[in-house]
Design a protein around this motif. Structure first.
Motif, PDB file in Angstrom:
ATOM      1  N   SER A  17      30.884 -42.980  56.461  1.00  0.00           N
ATOM      2  CA  SER A  17      30.254 -41.666  56.302  1.00  0.00           C
ATOM      3  C   SER A  17      30.707 -40.963  55.043  1.00  0.00           C
ATOM      4  O   SER A  17      30.067 -40.023  54.595  1.00  0.00           O
ATOM      5  CB  SER A  17      30.568 -40.791  57.522  1.00  0.00           C
ATOM      6  OG  SER A  17      31.946 -40.518  57.570  1.00  0.00           O
ATOM      7  N   LEU A  18      31.797 -41.411  54.427  1.00  0.00           N
ATOM      8  CA  LEU A  18      32.309 -40.762  53.224  1.00  0.00           C
ATOM      9  C   LEU A  18      32.021 -41.572  51.965  1.00  0.00           C
ATOM     10  O   LEU A  18      32.557 -41.280  50.909  1.00  0.00           O
ATOM     11  CB  LEU A  18      33.814 -40.532  53.348  1.00  0.00           C
ATOM     12  CG  LEU A  18      34.246 -39.534  54.417  1.00  0.00           C
ATOM     13  CD1 LEU A  18      35.738 -39.339  54.364  1.00  0.00           C
ATOM     14  CD2 LEU A  18      33.538 -38.221  54.245  1.00  0.00           C
ATOM     15  N   ALA A  19      31.199 -42.589  52.096  1.00  0.00           N
ATOM     16  CA  ALA A  19      30.918 -43.427  50.938  1.00  0.00           C
ATOM     17  C   ALA A  19      30.303 -42.615  49.806  1.00  0.00           C
ATOM     18  O   ALA A  19      30.481 -42.928  48.635  1.00  0.00           O
ATOM     19  CB  ALA A  19      29.986 -44.574  51.345  1.00  0.00           C
ATOM     20  N   SER A  20      29.545 -41.580  50.140  1.00  0.00           N
ATOM     21  CA  SER A  20      28.912 -40.750  49.116  1.00  0.00           C
ATOM     22  C   SER A  20      29.365 -39.308  49.250  1.00  0.00           C
ATOM     23  O   SER A  20      28.549 -38.394  49.229  1.00  0.00           O
ATOM     24  CB  SER A  20      27.388 -40.849  49.246  1.00  0.00           C
ATOM     25  OG  SER A  20      26.975 -40.450  50.541  1.00  0.00           O
ATOM     26  N   LEU A  21      30.650 -39.101  49.387  1.00  0.00           N
ATOM     27  CA  LEU A  21      31.181 -37.751  49.556  1.00  0.00           C
ATOM     28  C   LEU A  21      30.886 -36.904  48.326  1.00  0.00           C
ATOM     29  O   LEU A  21      31.163 -37.304  47.201  1.00  0.00           O
ATOM     30  CB  LEU A  21      32.697 -37.807  49.797  1.00  0.00           C
ATOM     31  CG  LEU A  21      33.412 -36.452  49.881  1.00  0.00           C
ATOM     32  CD1 LEU A  21      32.920 -35.681  51.099  1.00  0.00           C
ATOM     33  CD2 LEU A  21      34.918 -36.641  49.933  1.00  0.00           C
ATOM     34  N   ARG A  22      30.298 -35.743  48.563  1.00  0.00           N
ATOM     35  CA  ARG A  22      30.025 -34.793  47.495  1.00  0.00           C
ATOM     36  C   ARG A  22      30.941 -33.577  47.652  1.00  0.00           C
ATOM     37  O   ARG A  22      31.464 -33.319  48.730  1.00  0.00           O
ATOM     38  CB  ARG A  22      28.565 -34.339  47.536  1.00  0.00           C
ATOM     39  CG  ARG A  22      27.541 -35.461  47.531  1.00  0.00           C
ATOM     40  CD  ARG A  22      27.640 -36.340  46.310  1.00  0.00           C
ATOM     41  NE  ARG A  22      26.583 -37.352  46.293  1.00  0.00           N
ATOM     42  CZ  ARG A  22      26.572 -38.391  45.473  1.00  0.00           C
ATOM     43  NH1 ARG A  22      27.564 -38.567  44.605  1.00  0.00           N
ATOM     44  NH2 ARG A  22      25.582 -39.267  45.523  1.00  0.00           N
ATOM     45  N   HIS A  23      31.069 -32.836  46.578  1.00  0.00           N
ATOM     46  CA  HIS A  23      31.892 -31.634  46.574  1.00  0.00           C
ATOM     47  C   HIS A  23      31.010 -30.445  46.248  1.00  0.00           C
ATOM     48  O   HIS A  23      30.135 -30.519  45.381  1.00  0.00           O
ATOM     49  CB  HIS A  23      33.028 -31.761  45.558  1.00  0.00           C
ATOM     50  CG  HIS A  23      33.980 -32.871  45.886  1.00  0.00           C
ATOM     51  ND1 HIS A  23      35.153 -32.665  46.571  1.00  0.00           N
ATOM     52  CD2 HIS A  23      33.917 -34.200  45.624  1.00  0.00           C
ATOM     53  CE1 HIS A  23      35.781 -33.821  46.724  1.00  0.00           C
ATOM     54  NE2 HIS A  23      35.049 -34.772  46.154  1.00  0.00           N
ATOM     55  N   ALA A  24      31.242 -29.353  46.946  1.00  0.00           N
ATOM     56  CA  ALA A  24      30.387 -28.179  46.798  1.00  0.00           C
ATOM     57  C   ALA A  24      31.202 -26.946  46.469  1.00  0.00           C
ATOM     58  O   ALA A  24      32.361 -26.823  46.867  1.00  0.00           O
ATOM     59  CB  ALA A  24      29.581 -27.950  48.074  1.00  0.00           C
ATOM     60  N   ALA A 145      30.165 -34.036  57.589  1.00  0.00           N
ATOM     61  CA  ALA A 145      29.598 -35.364  57.340  1.00  0.00           C
ATOM     62  C   ALA A 145      28.578 -35.700  58.409  1.00  0.00           C
ATOM     63  O   ALA A 145      28.768 -35.386  59.585  1.00  0.00           O
ATOM     64  CB  ALA A 145      30.709 -36.419  57.321  1.00  0.00           C
ATOM     65  N   PRO A 146      27.464 -36.363  58.010  1.00  0.00           N
ATOM     66  CA  PRO A 146      26.505 -36.819  59.018  1.00  0.00           C
ATOM     67  C   PRO A 146      27.172 -37.793  59.982  1.00  0.00           C
ATOM     68  O   PRO A 146      28.012 -38.607  59.595  1.00  0.00           O
ATOM     69  CB  PRO A 146      25.422 -37.518  58.185  1.00  0.00           C
ATOM     70  CG  PRO A 146      25.593 -36.984  56.799  1.00  0.00           C
ATOM     71  CD  PRO A 146      27.055 -36.712  56.645  1.00  0.00           C
ATOM     72  N   SER A 147      26.791 -37.687  61.248  1.00  0.00           N
ATOM     73  CA  SER A 147      27.354 -38.564  62.279  1.00  0.00           C
ATOM     74  C   SER A 147      26.245 -38.867  63.276  1.00  0.00           C
ATOM     75  O   SER A 147      25.939 -38.042  64.139  1.00  0.00           O
ATOM     76  CB  SER A 147      28.540 -37.888  62.977  1.00  0.00           C
ATOM     77  OG  SER A 147      29.053 -38.705  64.003  1.00  0.00           O
ATOM     78  N   GLY A 148      25.621 -40.049  63.121  1.00  0.00           N
ATOM     79  CA  GLY A 148      24.496 -40.387  63.975  1.00  0.00           C
ATOM     80  C   GLY A 148      23.346 -39.434  63.719  1.00  0.00           C
ATOM     81  O   GLY A 148      22.910 -39.222  62.585  1.00  0.00           O
ATOM     82  N   THR A 149      22.854 -38.836  64.786  1.00  0.00           N
ATOM     83  CA  THR A 149      21.787 -37.839  64.649  1.00  0.00           C
ATOM     84  C   THR A 149      22.337 -36.434  64.486  1.00  0.00           C
ATOM     85  O   THR A 149      21.566 -35.479  64.388  1.00  0.00           O
ATOM     86  CB  THR A 149      20.867 -37.883  65.893  1.00  0.00           C
ATOM     87  OG1 THR A 149      21.673 -37.623  67.053  1.00  0.00           O
ATOM     88  CG2 THR A 149      20.199 -39.237  66.010  1.00  0.00           C
ATOM     89  N   GLY A 150      23.654 -36.313  64.470  1.00  0.00           N
ATOM     90  CA  GLY A 150      24.267 -35.003  64.377  1.00  0.00           C
ATOM     91  C   GLY A 150      25.194 -34.877  63.190  1.00  0.00           C
ATOM     92  O   GLY A 150      24.942 -35.427  62.116  1.00  0.00           O
ATOM     93  N   ALA A 212      27.841 -36.465  53.143  1.00  0.00           N
ATOM     94  CA  ALA A 212      29.105 -35.791  53.450  1.00  0.00           C
ATOM     95  C   ALA A 212      29.439 -34.816  52.324  1.00  0.00           C
ATOM     96  O   ALA A 212      29.361 -35.171  51.142  1.00  0.00           O
ATOM     97  CB  ALA A 212      30.220 -36.809  53.622  1.00  0.00           C
ATOM     98  N   VAL A 213      29.825 -33.603  52.702  1.00  0.00           N
ATOM     99  CA  VAL A 213      30.093 -32.548  51.725  1.00  0.00           C
ATOM    100  C   VAL A 213      31.465 -31.954  51.999  1.00  0.00           C
ATOM    101  O   VAL A 213      31.768 -31.561  53.132  1.00  0.00           O
ATOM    102  CB  VAL A 213      29.023 -31.441  51.780  1.00  0.00           C
ATOM    103  CG1 VAL A 213      29.424 -30.280  50.875  1.00  0.00           C
ATOM    104  CG2 VAL A 213      27.680 -31.986  51.360  1.00  0.00           C
ATOM    105  N   SER A 214      32.287 -31.891  50.971  1.00  0.00           N
ATOM    106  CA  SER A 214      33.554 -31.169  51.026  1.00  0.00           C
ATOM    107  C   SER A 214      33.351 -29.843  50.320  1.00  0.00           C
ATOM    108  O   SER A 214      33.021 -29.810  49.134  1.00  0.00           O
ATOM    109  CB  SER A 214      34.663 -31.977  50.353  1.00  0.00           C
ATOM    110  OG  SER A 214      35.843 -31.209  50.245  1.00  0.00           O
ATOM    111  N   LEU A 215      33.521 -28.767  51.048  1.00  0.00           N
ATOM    112  CA  LEU A 215      33.290 -27.444  50.485  1.00  0.00           C
ATOM    113  C   LEU A 215      34.609 -26.745  50.214  1.00  0.00           C
ATOM    114  O   LEU A 215      35.434 -26.582  51.122  1.00  0.00           O
ATOM    115  CB  LEU A 215      32.453 -26.591  51.445  1.00  0.00           C
ATOM    116  CG  LEU A 215      32.306 -25.106  51.055  1.00  0.00           C
ATOM    117  CD1 LEU A 215      31.509 -24.967  49.766  1.00  0.00           C
ATOM    118  CD2 LEU A 215      31.653 -24.316  52.178  1.00  0.00           C
ATOM    119  N   ALA A 216      34.812 -26.358  48.970  1.00  0.00           N
ATOM    120  CA  ALA A 216      35.947 -25.524  48.592  1.00  0.00           C
ATOM    121  C   ALA A 216      35.413 -24.124  48.359  1.00  0.00           C
ATOM    122  O   ALA A 216      34.681 -23.884  47.401  1.00  0.00           O
ATOM    123  CB  ALA A 216      36.623 -26.068  47.337  1.00  0.00           C
TER     124      ALA A 216
END
Length: 974
Positions: A17-24, A145-150, A212-216
């Motif tokens: 789920s973190l293969a494409s982690l983005r930062h916001a 991070a996306p997890s299944g349908t949620g 997946a988004v990491s928000l600071a």
């Protein structure tokens, strides 16, 4: 929306789920405002999209109403893009629907108001403010991070169930599809709010981009939730109470940030009914009317504060004693008994002036009372509390301090008859004492937690000067009056009910001392100084700190699942942080954490640079070499973000995702508070960088397979932050925090099981082995012939020497050298905590046991002891012979009380004799030469036999002495 808060997402999602982690990063409006759940702040009019999207690594811009965010490959890129957005904001005209005055609603009515029947009228306004966040970092970090349908959201603290409900409503998803994990429960309401804000925005961004988004988040400053109370009372000159009205208004609480900025109707606002009767005064006013214009529940502490100060003002205006006036107008006989008991315990004399001046110091005493009904263990419980507070104000320095408190508390099931016997269990008394001290500290600009670093010996409860109190003013003594505990099967509740009168009692005491009425808590000497100079009440500029008590069971489950992952994702490297980012105070605090944790002891190789790693740690599974923790970006931790550092410290995971071996005691470091963890990171990043690569670990198969440590963590690691025991004293909790957390004393002083995990329960601090040295038991299991007392422990840990126990040697010597640099109050707390484990220890040195015929030594043993005696006389007696000769090379320790002589194994004594003490914990102790090149193995056997029989009479002869000598000679010694 909150003040400066730092949330670090330590729990991570699966690698997939973190293969494409983005930062916001979020661009907040310059003005945030709301009224009746409606947005009234600055509105977004336009934005420079092309400039931001033209930067490398920037993927998209998210705009939804007034929520504006940039999503990029790294946090630095997102932050840079945000700076180029140049959003245009405009403040709209007032929305009449949102800004129209809120209508007051009647909450409680008692009696019939009759106007014009009373001689005097008094009106006063009071202010009560909710607590504010205490963490200092400006960033808030969360991971969605996306997890299944949620979706899954990782937070370091928060209420997972409540946040999941909020996010589900925001995203229009079933709540079952939202998983929220947090490292711990929020410490107070503002931490809860900060977690709610960052989680909602991160979830919205994750839904928008599908990754997946990491928000600071750097939140804007928001005012504390304030409650205003207007009291009006009519009364006669003879003291008879007539009509009283209480009007309450309150700031509109803001909805979570994502709901607010997107102007989504917030449908989850708590609409619980307010119990107006709980807000009514307990006195016999002829009529009472309580009304409120608010959208959230009223803190009972706010109404208690206002009413108790108001009644004090009425008594003062009538010229009556405030205690006697309450007794005359309190219909509750049980409450009157409590008031009399507390007044008697405080030696309150109605005819005596409660304020006095001595030189430049003004002293005064104030009284306050509270009665309320709470839900406890599923049933209504009535609680009574009365306080007498004594304060002192220094006119020269402007310092205000509370010097003494006399308090009484009683609780029983609502409707049950009062008890007849005055009983207050000692355990409950200690608990009440702790709660009283916390309430006092909060009333005087905040309390001191278990992770507050003391500044002088013996005063671990000293309030820091930053809180507005003198640096050397200790928390006051608290005398608890024995009051009837009517319901013995309900645990005495030392919660909010007990501390309700605290702020009012202090305010009334300040008036008695200075003539200044403080109608807004918390209080400070600055308020009094301004009021005295201007001859008007000071307006309090500080904010009430409210300590919330919340459970952390859900967070523990999430942490356990995270620990079970056999491999973890990498946390991206960063450029080394600029040391100038951190204040000198933060770095100093981090230095103290490092000293308590003995970081340099294990992370410095013999003759190597400090903290550059390479120190060999011998374990039953092979050799582990300590790592380089200097801020070198290639061989150290210079490219570690705080999130990576914290994950390593709390979970034992390297920045690159590898599991760390528990020879690094992350099992203890996980207990360090967030503030101490951040300070430690700042300190390490501010130290000189050293390029040094330690040797590779040498572990046997299968212990060299790191993924197996995931199972080890699941079985033996609890990543929860230390939680103080409310039944224990401040001093004990402070010592427990240092010993169990940064100090990680159990890592050496507790035995380990077959898999290398520390044994707990009765084995805790029961002794262990480290690097070939025996770490003796620190509990009643100690082999010492004399029990350790708090004073002896304090002296030993501060100086490395105790006349009743001996000198610190081996691995303990550098530990003591580190501890000696800590404030004495912190070492005192450690000694106090460890001394609590000494119950059952011997109270005097063991007397020699006459040997029976069956125990008589053989001729060979007699010859060995005789040879040993000659060796002792020639090499040891000059420094260790009792009662004769001068003291050489420092101190003259007695071997008769030395723990090593009474141990079940000779290892420590062998090490000291062969290798000496070349670097003592304290230079004043002197050094001891080693005799490895002077004594043969046979001579060592003879000397040890003599020392054991002479100085540990009654102890059996050691077995395996030859093997111990061989092991010691083979050990590398510094």
């Amino acid at each position: 929306m909150m003040g400066s808060v730092d949330l670090r997402a330590t729990a991570t999602a699966t690698p997939a789920s973190l293969a494409s982690l983005r930062h916001a990063r979020l661009a907040l409006p310059p003005v945030l405002g709301w009224q009746s759940q409606r947005y009234t702040g600055a509105r977004l009019q336009g934005v420079d999209v092309d400039a931001a999207l033209g930067l490398p690594g920037v993927h998209r811009l998210v705009q939804q109403r007034h929520l504006l965010a940039v999503i990029a490959d790294s946090d630095a890129q997102a932050r840079q893009a945000c700076a180029l957005l140049k959003p245009r904001w405009s403040t709209p005209a007032d929305d009449d629907r949102a800004l129209r005055p809120r209508q007051a609603h009647s909450l409680y009515q008692r009696g019939k108001e009759e106007e014009g029947l009373y001689d005097l009228t008094l009106e006063a306004d009071y202010q009560w403010q909710d607590g504010e966040a205490t963490l200092s970092s400006p960033d808030v970090v969360a991971l969605a991070a996306p997890s299944g349908t949620g979706m899954r959201i990782d937070l370091p603290f928060g209420n997972p169930a409540a946040i999941a409900l909020e996010v589900a409503g925001l995203l229009a998803l079933p709540v079952a599809q939202i998983e929220v994990r947090s490292h711990r429960a929020p410490a107070d309401a503002r931490e809860y709010r900060a977690a709610s804000d960052v989680a909602g925005v991160a979830a919205l961004l994750c839904q928008q981009c599908g990754e997946a988004v990491s928000l600071a988040l750097t939140p804007a400053e928001a005012p504390a939730l304030s409650t205003s109370l207007h009291l009006r009372g009519e009364f006669d000159e003879d003291g008879a109470l007539g009509n009283t009205t209480l009007d309450i208004t309150q700031d509109s609480p803001a909805p979570p940030l994502a709901w607010l900025l997107t102007e989504t109707a917030y449908a989850l606002q708590d609409a619980a009914a307010i119990d107006g009767a709980a807000l009514a005064p307990p006195y016999d006013w002829r009529s009472v009317h309580v009304s409120a214009a608010l959208e959230a529940s009223v803190p009972v502490a706010a109404t208690c504060f206002a009413q108790e100060v108001f009644l004090d003002e009425v008594a003062q205006r009538l010229g009556q004693d405030p205690v006697q006036y309450r007794l005359a107008h309190l219909p509750d006989s049980h409450g009157r008994d409590l008031i009399r008991s507390v007044a008697h315990g405080a030696r309150w004399h109605p005819a005596r002036q409660q304020g006095q001046r001595q030189g430049g110091r003004l002293r005064g005493r104030g009284f306050a009372y509270a009665s309320t009904i709470e839900q406890h263990a599923g049933q209504p419980v009535q609680s009574w509390s009365a306080w007498v507070a004594e304060v002192e104000y220094d006119e020269a320095s402007g310092e205000l301090s509370v010097t003494k408190v006399t308090a009484g508390h009683d609780v029983r099931a609502a409707g049950q008859a009062p008890a007849t016997s005055p009983v207050l269990a000692q355990a409950n008394a200690e608990r009440l004492d702790q709660q009283a001290r916390l309430a006092l500290a909060q009333s005087m600009h905040g309390g001191q937690g278990f992770d507050a670093w003391s500044s002088e010996a013996g005063l671990p409860s000293t309030l820091p000067s930053s809180l507005g109190l003198p640096q050397r003013t200790a928390l006051p003594t608290v005398e608890l009056v024995g009051t009837p505990a009517a319901l013995q099967n309900i645990q005495l509740n030392a919660g909010a009910a007990f501390t309700l009168p605290a702020a009012a009692a202090i305010s009334n005491a300040v008036y008695a001392a200075t003539g200044v009425r403080l109608r807004q808590a918390p209080f400070s000497g600055e308020q009094i100084r301004l009021a005295l100079n201007a001859s008007a009440p000071a307006s309090g500029a500080q904010r009430w700190r409210k300590y919330g008590w919340l459970g952390a069971a859900v967070a523990a489950v999430g942490a356990t699942l995270t620990l079970a992952m056999p491999w973890r994702s990498e946390i991206a490297p960063i450029a080394r942080p600029d040391p100038d980012l951190y204040s000198a105070a933060t770095i100093e605090r981090g230095r103290r954490v490092a000293l308590a944790g003995d970081c340099a002891v294990c992370h410095t190789a013999p003759g190597g640079a400090t903290n550059a790693g390479g120190h060999a740690l011998q374990t039953p599974f092979g050799t582990v070499y300590s790592t380089n923790i200097t801020p070198d970006e290639h061989t150290g931790i210079g490219n570690w973000s705080y999130a990576a550092f914290e994950r390593a410290m709390r979970e034992g995971i390297h920045r690159d995702g590898r599991h760390l071996y528990p020879a690094f005691p992350y099992t203890a470091f996980a207990k360090i508070s967030e503030a101490d963890m951040q300070s430690l990171y700042a300190y390490l990043m501010a130290q000189p960088a050293v390029a040094s690569t330690p040797p590779a670990n040498d572990l046997r198969f299968p212990f060299n397979l790191r993924p197996l440590l995931a199972g080890w963590n699941t079985l033996f690691h609890d990543p929860q932050v230390f939680q103080p025991d409310p039944a224990r004293s401040d001093l004990w909790n402070r010592g427990a925090y240092l010993v169990e957390g940064a100090g990680h004393c159990a890592a050496c002083h507790s035995p380990r099981n077959a898999l290398g995990a520390e044994k707990g329960g009765r084995h805790y601090l029961g002794g262990g082995m480290v690097d070939g040295w025996e770490a003796p038991a620190l509990t009643a299991l100690s082999k010492s012939p004399t029990p350790w007392t708090e004073e002896e422990l304090f002296a030993y840990l501060r100086t490395g020497f105790s006349a009743r126990h001996g000198i610190a040697a081996g691995p303990m010597a550098p530990v003591v050298a580190e501890l000696a640099q800590l404030p004495p109050g912190d070492v005192r707390a450690i000694a106090h905590y460890l001394a609590s484990f000494q119950s059952g220890a011997a109270s005097s040195p063991a007397a020699p046991v006459p040997a029976s015929a069956a125990q008589a030594p053989s001729p060979a043993e007699l010859r060995s002891r005789a040879n040993g005696q000659r060796l002792f006389a020639g090499a040891c007696a000059a420094c260790h012979q009792e009662g004769t000769g001068p003291t050489l090379f420092g101190v003259k320790p007695s071997l008769r009380v030395n723990t090593n002589l009474h141990s079940d194994t000779p290892d420590n004594l062998v090490h000291v004799i062969l290798h000496g003490i070349r670097e003592p914990a304290n230079p004043a102790l002197g050094y001891m030469p080693g005799f490895a090149n002077s004594f043969s193995d046979a001579q060592m056997v003879d000397l040890l036999a003599y020392l054991r029989s002479e100085f540990a009479a009654g102890k059996p002869a050691w077995q395996g002495v030859e093997a111990a000598i061989a092991r010691s000679r083979a050990m590398p010694m510094p």
